[in-house]
Write a protein that holds these residues in place. Structure first.
Motif, mmCIF file in Angstrom:
data_model
loop_
_atom_site.group_PDB
_atom_site.id
_atom_site.type_symbol
_atom_site.label_atom_id
_atom_site.label_comp_id
_atom_site.label_asym_id
_atom_site.label_seq_id
_atom_site.Cartn_x
_atom_site.Cartn_y
_atom_site.Cartn_z
ATOM 1 N N GLU A 61 -62.771 -7.333 -1.608
ATOM 2 C CA GLU A 61 -61.502 -7.939 -0.883
ATOM 3 C C GLU A 61 -61.351 -8.405 0.549
ATOM 4 O O GLU A 61 -60.676 -9.692 1.293
ATOM 5 N N LYS A 97 -53.130 -2.605 -7.152
ATOM 6 C CA LYS A 97 -54.066 -4.369 -5.843
ATOM 7 C C LYS A 97 -52.730 -5.433 -5.787
ATOM 8 O O LYS A 97 -53.161 -5.696 -4.809
ATOM 9 N N THR A 111 -55.866 -4.900 3.324
ATOM 10 C CA THR A 111 -56.839 -5.889 3.508
ATOM 11 C C THR A 111 -56.243 -6.909 4.817
ATOM 12 O O THR A 111 -57.891 -7.193 4.870
#
Length: 110
Positions: A77, A36, A45
């Motif tokens: 997210e 991430k 994202t």
């Protein structure tokens, strides 16, 4: 086409610059190939959140029941960033817009 480690983030950025609408599943695959904290995750994202469309919202929300934690985190997210960047009350997200400075919230006095 083979995309190497850092190239997924660059490819996502180029897609956005060229106005190429990349599918949710493709952007998610690019992100999930990394942790991430990788640029590919962040770029995917952000691009999805900035799209603010019903399809993205639905796909991200559907990940909440995915068996893999990384998929659930990715969906969360995208939804979080969509919420943070949405100041329009766009019906795709169902998020009401916040009060604007020109329409202040009434205050009560004691």
């Amino acid at each position: 086409m083979t995309v190497r480690d850092g190239h997924a983030a660059i490819l996502t950025h180029l897609d956005e610059l060229l106005g190429i609408r990349t599918a949710f599943e493709e952007l998610m695959a690019r992100a999930l190939n990394h942790d991430k904290d990788h640029a590919a995750w962040g770029n995917a994202t952000i691009v999805l959140a900035n799209g603010r469309d019903q399809g993205t919202w639905t796909a991200a929300a559907a990940l909440r029941t995915h068996p893999e934690p990384s998929h659930r985190l990715f969906g969360t997210e995208v939804l979080r960033l969509t919420h943070l960047s949405d100041d329009t009350g766009h019906p795709a997200t169902g998020i009401p817009s916040s009060p604007t400075p020109s329409s202040p919230t009434p205050c009560s006095t004691a």
